[in-house]
Design a protein around this motif. Structure first.
Motif, PDB file in Angstrom:
ATOM      1  N   VAL A   1      -5.467 -40.505 -37.942  1.00  0.00           N
ATOM      2  CA  VAL A   1      -4.544 -38.904 -37.379  1.00  0.00           C
ATOM      3  C   VAL A   1      -3.557 -38.121 -37.706  1.00  0.00           C
ATOM      4  O   VAL A   1      -2.486 -38.567 -38.361  1.00  0.00           O
TER       5      VAL A   1
ATOM      6  N   TYR B   1       1.401 -37.904 -38.562  1.00  0.00           N
ATOM      7  CA  TYR B   1       0.838 -38.430 -39.113  1.00  0.00           C
ATOM      8  C   TYR B   1       0.874 -40.457 -38.689  1.00  0.00           C
ATOM      9  O   TYR B   1       1.863 -40.299 -39.090  1.00  0.00           O
TER      10      TYR B   1
ATOM     11  N   GLU C   1       0.328 -36.066 -30.651  1.00  0.00           N
ATOM     12  CA  GLU C   1       0.971 -36.104 -29.462  1.00  0.00           C
ATOM     13  C   GLU C   1       1.476 -37.497 -28.294  1.00  0.00           C
ATOM     14  O   GLU C   1      -0.064 -38.532 -27.882  1.00  0.00           O
TER      15      GLU C   1
ATOM     16  N   ALA D   1      -0.387 -35.014 -35.809  1.00  0.00           N
ATOM     17  CA  ALA D   1      -0.046 -34.242 -34.796  1.00  0.00           C
ATOM     18  C   ALA D   1      -0.495 -35.049 -33.615  1.00  0.00           C
ATOM     19  O   ALA D   1      -0.789 -34.198 -32.808  1.00  0.00           O
TER      20      ALA D   1
ATOM     21  N   THR E   1     -13.119 -42.762 -33.493  1.00  0.00           N
ATOM     22  CA  THR E   1     -12.061 -42.103 -32.684  1.00  0.00           C
ATOM     23  C   THR E   1     -11.021 -43.581 -33.101  1.00  0.00           C
ATOM     24  O   THR E   1     -10.885 -44.442 -33.492  1.00  0.00           O
TER      25      THR E   1
ATOM     26  N   THR F   1       5.691 -35.058 -31.106  1.00  0.00           N
ATOM     27  CA  THR F   1       4.834 -35.297 -31.577  1.00  0.00           C
ATOM     28  C   THR F   1       4.821 -35.908 -33.037  1.00  0.00           C
ATOM     29  O   THR F   1       6.061 -35.478 -33.471  1.00  0.00           O
TER      30      THR F   1
ATOM     31  N   GLY G   1      -3.181 -36.844 -27.328  1.00  0.00           N
ATOM     32  CA  GLY G   1      -4.299 -35.957 -28.457  1.00  0.00           C
ATOM     33  C   GLY G   1      -3.540 -36.210 -29.294  1.00  0.00           C
ATOM     34  O   GLY G   1      -3.129 -37.009 -30.186  1.00  0.00           O
ATOM     35  N   TYR G   2      -4.399 -35.910 -30.505  1.00  0.00           N
ATOM     36  CA  TYR G   2      -4.287 -35.846 -31.840  1.00  0.00           C
ATOM     37  C   TYR G   2      -5.013 -34.947 -32.764  1.00  0.00           C
ATOM     38  O   TYR G   2      -6.229 -34.207 -32.072  1.00  0.00           O
ATOM     39  N   SER G   3      -4.680 -34.548 -34.218  1.00  0.00           N
ATOM     40  CA  SER G   3      -5.845 -33.748 -34.881  1.00  0.00           C
ATOM     41  C   SER G   3      -6.228 -34.924 -35.841  1.00  0.00           C
ATOM     42  O   SER G   3      -5.912 -35.559 -36.029  1.00  0.00           O
ATOM     43  N   GLU G   4      -7.274 -33.851 -37.403  1.00  0.00           N
ATOM     44  CA  GLU G   4      -7.551 -35.246 -37.963  1.00  0.00           C
ATOM     45  C   GLU G   4      -6.937 -34.709 -39.174  1.00  0.00           C
ATOM     46  O   GLU G   4      -7.260 -33.208 -39.297  1.00  0.00           O
ATOM     47  N   PRO G   5      -6.468 -35.134 -40.245  1.00  0.00           N
ATOM     48  CA  PRO G   5      -5.827 -34.106 -41.591  1.00  0.00           C
ATOM     49  C   PRO G   5      -5.837 -33.549 -42.423  1.00  0.00           C
ATOM     50  O   PRO G   5      -7.680 -34.440 -42.213  1.00  0.00           O
TER      51      PRO G   5
END
Length: 148
Positions: A91, A116, A95, A93, A60, A113, A144-148
Motif C-alpha cells: 500500500v 509506501y 495515513e 500513502a 485489503t 503519511t 487510509g491508504y491508496s494502491e501503488p
C-alpha cells in the motif's frame, strides 16, 4: 647434408611418461556434487518465484500501528511508531492518525503519511503532540491508504 644447429634447429624435448601428472578425461566427483547442489538450489529459487508470482495479491491491507517511544522536545512531544502491513498487498500513502483521549473526549489529534508500506513489512514514523501523551489515553491507527 648436415644440419646446422646455429640456424634455429633445436632438438625437441621428450614428453614425460609420468601418468601422475596427466589429468584423466571426464568429470570428477567433486564437480558432479557441486553441479547437483547448484541445480537443487536453482530449482528451489525458481519454484519459490513461480509460487509467489501465481499467489493472489488481492484483499485489503491490514495495517497495525504500535507506539515505540515518546520523547519530549522544545515544540511538544514526539511519539515514534511502527506501522506493520500484515497482508500480502503493498500500500502507498498510508495515513496514520493519533489521538490523545480523556475518556470519550478527544483532547488532541495528529497525523502523518507514510509513502509506501510493502507487503508483510513495516515502516516507522512519528507524530507530534503539544500535550504529554503519557498523561492521556494514546490511540494510534491507520485511517487510509491508496494502491501503488
Amino acid at each position: 647434408m648436415t644440419r646446422n644447429p646455429a640456424k634455429g634447429h633445436k632438438p625437441q624435448k621428450q614428453q614425460s611418461d609420468n601418468k601422475a601428472r596427466t589429468r584423466k578425461p571426464g568429470t570428477s566427483i567433486t564437480e558432479w556434487v557441486v553441479a547437483g547442489i547448484s541445480s537443487v538450489v536453482l530449482l528451489a529459487v525458481l519454484g519459490y518465484l513461480v509460487v509467489d508470482g501465481v499467489s493472489t495479491r488481492d484483499g485489503t491491507a491490514r495495517i497495525i500501528v504500535q507506539p515505540l517511544a515518546v520523547a519530549a522536545t522544545e515544540g511538544g512531544y514526539v511519539v515514534e511508531f511502527a506501522a506493520a502491513n500484515r497482508a500480502g498487498k503493498s500500500v502507498a500513502a498510508v495515513e496514520v492518525k493519533g489521538e490523545l483521549r480523556n475518556g470519550d473526549e478527544v483532547v488532541e489529534e495528529s497525523s502523518a503519511t507514510l509513502d509506501y508500506v510493502p507487503q508483510k513489512s513495516q515502516r516507522k514514523g512519528a507524530l507530534i503532540f503539544r500535550r504529554d501523551p503519557e498523561a492521556y489515553d494514546l490511540r494510534l491507527f491507520a485511517s487510509g491508504y491508496s494502491e501503488p
